[in-house]
Design a protein around this motif. Structure first.
Motif, PDB file in Angstrom:
ATOM      1  N   PHE A   1       0.869  -1.126  -0.052  1.00 52.77           N
ATOM      2  CA  PHE A   1      -0.056   0.013  -0.054  1.00 52.77           C
ATOM      3  C   PHE A   1       1.033   1.156  -0.090  1.00 52.77           C
ATOM      4  O   PHE A   1       0.827   1.980   0.971  1.00 52.77           O
ATOM      5  N   PRO A   2       1.632   1.587  -1.042  1.00 49.90           N
ATOM      6  CA  PRO A   2       2.655   2.636  -0.989  1.00 49.90           C
ATOM      7  C   PRO A   2       1.988   3.851  -0.992  1.00 49.90           C
ATOM      8  O   PRO A   2       2.639   4.855  -0.601  1.00 49.90           O
TER       9      PRO A   2
ATOM     10  N   THR B   1      13.256   4.960   8.248  1.00 51.92           N
ATOM     11  CA  THR B   1      13.714   4.288   7.101  1.00 51.92           C
ATOM     12  C   THR B   1      12.813   4.051   5.999  1.00 51.92           C
ATOM     13  O   THR B   1      13.184   4.330   4.801  1.00 51.92           O
ATOM     14  N   VAL B   2      11.631   3.478   6.211  1.00 53.60           N
ATOM     15  CA  VAL B   2      10.615   3.226   5.487  1.00 53.60           C
ATOM     16  C   VAL B   2      10.203   4.512   4.730  1.00 53.60           C
ATOM     17  O   VAL B   2       9.796   4.496   3.413  1.00 53.60           O
TER      18      VAL B   2
ATOM     19  N   LYS C   1       9.765   7.558  -0.481  1.00 51.51           N
ATOM     20  CA  LYS C   1      10.213   8.924  -1.170  1.00 51.51           C
ATOM     21  C   LYS C   1      11.072   8.674  -2.218  1.00 51.51           C
ATOM     22  O   LYS C   1      10.698   9.202  -3.182  1.00 51.51           O
ATOM     23  N   GLU C   2      12.046   7.808  -2.069  1.00 55.14           N
ATOM     24  CA  GLU C   2      12.874   7.662  -3.121  1.00 55.14           C
ATOM     25  C   GLU C   2      11.985   6.763  -4.375  1.00 55.14           C
ATOM     26  O   GLU C   2      12.465   7.125  -5.547  1.00 55.14           O
TER      27      GLU C   2
ATOM     28  N   ASP D   1       4.753   8.604  -0.492  1.00 50.74           N
ATOM     29  CA  ASP D   1       5.021   9.474   0.819  1.00 50.74           C
ATOM     30  C   ASP D   1       4.341   8.615   1.658  1.00 50.74           C
ATOM     31  O   ASP D   1       3.331   7.824   1.618  1.00 50.74           O
ATOM     32  N   LEU D   2       4.947   8.364   2.887  1.00 56.85           N
ATOM     33  CA  LEU D   2       4.402   7.775   4.041  1.00 56.85           C
ATOM     34  C   LEU D   2       3.251   8.607   4.646  1.00 56.85           C
ATOM     35  O   LEU D   2       3.391   9.750   4.590  1.00 56.85           O
ATOM     36  N   VAL D   3       2.072   8.141   4.719  1.00 55.62           N
ATOM     37  CA  VAL D   3       0.797   8.910   5.302  1.00 55.62           C
ATOM     38  C   VAL D   3       0.821   9.178   6.703  1.00 55.62           C
ATOM     39  O   VAL D   3       0.830  10.075   7.230  1.00 55.62           O
TER      40      VAL D   3
END
Length: 476
Positions: free
Chosen positions: A219-220, A242-243, A248-249, A253-255
Motif C-alpha cells: 500500500f505505497p 527508514t521506510v 520517497k525514493e 509518501d508515508l501517510v
C-alpha cells in the motif's frame, strides 16, 4: 433492510391483543418519545436515528414465520393472530431533523395513530432513537474535544453486536466522526472507511523493519505504520523513518504512523519532532487506545501532537459518566381527544399532556436563547412569559428581539414519509452548525451551562388542572 416486528417487548403484543379484544385498538392516540436528562451530564444531545426509525415503520408487517412463532407461544387468540397478518403502521410522526441539538424534557418523536399501532411501535422506536442519539452525542463530544484533528470511529469489535456496530458508525457520523473502520457501514451509508494494520502483522514477520517494508510495498500510497509493537521510540520510530525515506525514493509518501500504547501525548511530541527533523512534516500521527473526550482534551492540554484520534470502545459503548443509555421514554399524552398525564410525587417527572410543539428562541446573531414546549395551537410570540417545568413559580419572558422557530416538523403521514431524506453529510453539517450556536458554556465537558427548556402558560395550566383532577380522584 427489514426490521422484524418481533424486535419488541412481549407486553407490547399483550397490550395490543387486549386493545383489540376490548374494541379500543382504533381509538385515536398520541404518544411522545423523550428523555429527561441530557446524557453524559452534558449540556445537550444530538438527535439521531430518525431515518432508521422511519424505515422500520414503513416496513412494519408480520411474516408467516413470525406469526407461526407467536402462535407457538399459546398465549394469543386466533383472532389476534389474524389481525396481525394485516397489521401495518398507518400513523404520523413529528420529529426534528437528524443532527438537531435537543435537550431533556422535549418531545422528540410524537407518534399519532390508532391506539394499537401507536402503542406497538414503542419498544423499537426507543431502541433506535435512544442508542443513535446517545452515540451521536458521544461522537460530538469527542469531535469537539479533538478540535481540528480528525477522529476515526473503529469500535466495531467492541460494539453491541453487528447491528450495534452499524448504528454506531451511522450515528457517530452525524455527531461529527466522519470516517469508520466498519466496511459494511461504508457500503451501506457511504461513510469513508479508514484503517491501518494490527500488531499481529508486525509479529508475523521475522522483524519489524521487514514487516513495515512489506506493508509499504502493498500500500505505497496509503501506508500508515503501527510503531509500538516492541518499542515506540527505539524501534518503531527509526524503522518507520527508514521506510519513509525508501518510499520517497520510489515516488511515494508515508501517510502516517500509529501509536496504540504508552504515554500518547509524550510519544506524539517525540515522534513529531523526529519526522519534522527528517524532512517529513506531512506524516500524520495517529493515536488510539481507550480514548474518549476527556482523555483527548487532557492530552491536548499537555501539548500532544496528534493529528488523528482512533476512538473505539468508549465511543461504541458510549462509556462515561452519565452514559451507557439515554433513558428515553414513551408516554401517552392524548386519547380520544382527552389529554393524559402520568403523575408522580416529583413534579419534574410528571409528563406534559396533549399535542405540543417545540419552539426555539433565536437571538439576532443566530445563537440559541431557550427552547419552549407549548400546546400545538397555542399562540406564542416574543415577550411571552414562559415557566420552568420543574418549578413553575420561576418564569422568564422570551426576549422581544428573539425569532421563534419550530424545532420539529411532520415527517410521516399515513405511514409514508412526507419529506425527502437528507444525506448523512447534511445531518452532520446541521449538528456542527447548531452546536456552535449554543450559549457559552453548553459545550463544556464538566459542569456545563444548563440550556433553558421552558413550558408555556397553556402547558403549565393544563398540567396543573390534570394533576388536581387526578389527585382528587386517586389520593385521599
Amino acid at each position: 433492510m427489514r426490521y422484524s416486528p418481533l424486535i419488541t417487548d412481549l407486553y407490547e403484543l399483550t397490550m395490543l391483543a387486549g386493545y383489540l379484544d376490548q374494541g379500543m385498538h382504533e381509538r385515536p392516540a398520541v404518544f411522545d418519545l423523550f428523555f429527561r436528562h441530557n446524557p453524559f451530564r452534558g449540556g445537550y444531545a444530538v438527535f439521531a436515528g430518525l431515518d432508521t426509525a422511519l424505515s422500520y415503520l414503513e416496513g412494519l408487517s408480520f411474516s408467516g414465520e413470525e406469526l407461526g412463532y407467536l402462535e407457538s407461544l399459546n398465549i394469543f387468540k386466533p383472532t389476534f393472530l389474524s389481525y396481525l397478518s394485516d397489521f401495518r403502521f398507518n400513523g404520523s410522526i413529528t420529529a426534528p431533523a437528524e443532527g438537531t441539538v435537543v435537550f431533556g424534557g422535549e418531545p422528540l418523536l410524537t407518534v399519532e395513530g390508532g391506539l394499537a399501532e401507536a402503542q406497538f411501535v414503542e419498544t423499537a422506536l426507543l431502541n433506535i432513537i435512544n442508542f443513535q442519539t446517545l452515540t451521536a452525542t458521544k461522537a460530538a463530544r469527542i469531535k469537539l474535544a479533538a478540535g481540528d484533528a480528525t477522529v476515526l470511529e473503529f469500535g466495531l469489535r467492541r460494539a453491541q453486536g453487528p447491528d450495534g456496530g452499524l448504528s454506531n458508525a451511522r450515528a457517530a457520523y452525524i455527531g461529527g466522526v466522519r470516517s469508520t473502520s466498519n466496511v459494511l457501514a461504508g457500503m451501506r451509508y457511504g461513510i469513508p472507511v479508514r484503517g491501518t494494520h494490527a500488531h499481529s502483522w508486525i509479529m508475523a514477520f521475522p522483524d519489524e523493519l521487514t514487516a513495515f517494508r512489506c506493508y509499504a510495498k502493498e500500500f505505497p500510497d496509503s501506508c500508515i505504520l503501527l510503531i509500538d509493537t516492541y518499542d515506540t521510540l527505539q524501534s518503531g520510530l527509526p524503522n518507520a523513518l527508514t521506510v519513509a525515506r525508501e518510499l520517497k525514493e520510489q515516488g511515494h509518501d508515508l501517510v502516517g504512523v500509529r501509536i496504540d500504547s504508552g504515554d500518547l501525548a509524550y510519544l506524539s511530541r517525540k515522534v513529531r519532532a523526529a519526522f519534522d527533523e527528517a524532512g517529513f512534516p506531512q506524516v500524520k500521527i495517529v493515536a488510539s487506545n481507550e480514548l474518549d473526550e476527556n482523555v483527548i482534551e487532557s492530552m491536548r492540554r499537555e501539548g500532544s501532537r496528534i493529528d488523528i484520534y482512533g476512538v473505539g470502545t468508549r465511543l461504541a459503548t458510549c462509556a462515561g459518566e452519565g452514559g451507557g443509555a439515554l433513558g428515553g421514554v414513551y408516554k401517552l399524552v392524548l386519547i380520544d381527544g382527552e389529554p393524559k398525564l402520568k403523575l408522580t410525587s416529583d413534579v419534574a417527572k410528571a409528563t406534559l399532556p396533549d399535542r405540543k410543539k417545540v419552539l426555539r428562541a433565536v437571538a439576532p446573531d443566530g445563537s440559541f436563547i431557550l427552547d419552549l414546549i407549548a400546546l400545538q395551537d397555542e399562540e406564542i410570540h416574543p415577550g411571552t412569559v414562559v415557566f420552568d417545568p420543574a418549578n413553575p413559580v420561576q418564569h422568564v419572558r422570551i426576549p422581544e428581539n428573539a425569532r421563534l422557530i419550530d424545532v420539529r416538523r411532520k415527517v410521516m403521514e399515513d405511514g409514508k414519509r412526507c419529506l425527502s431524506t437528507p444525506d448523512l453529510g447534511s445531518c452532520a453539517d446541521l449538528a456542527a452548525e447548531q452546536l456552535q450556536r449554543l450559549p457559552d458554556g453548553c459545550l463544556r465537558l464538566v459542569n456545563p451551562h444548563i440550556y433553558k427548556v421552558s413550558i408555556s402558560s397553556g402547558v403549565n395550566t393544563l398540567r396543573l388542572q390534570l394533576m388536581t383532577r387526578i389527585q382528587s380522584k386517586y389520593r385521599s
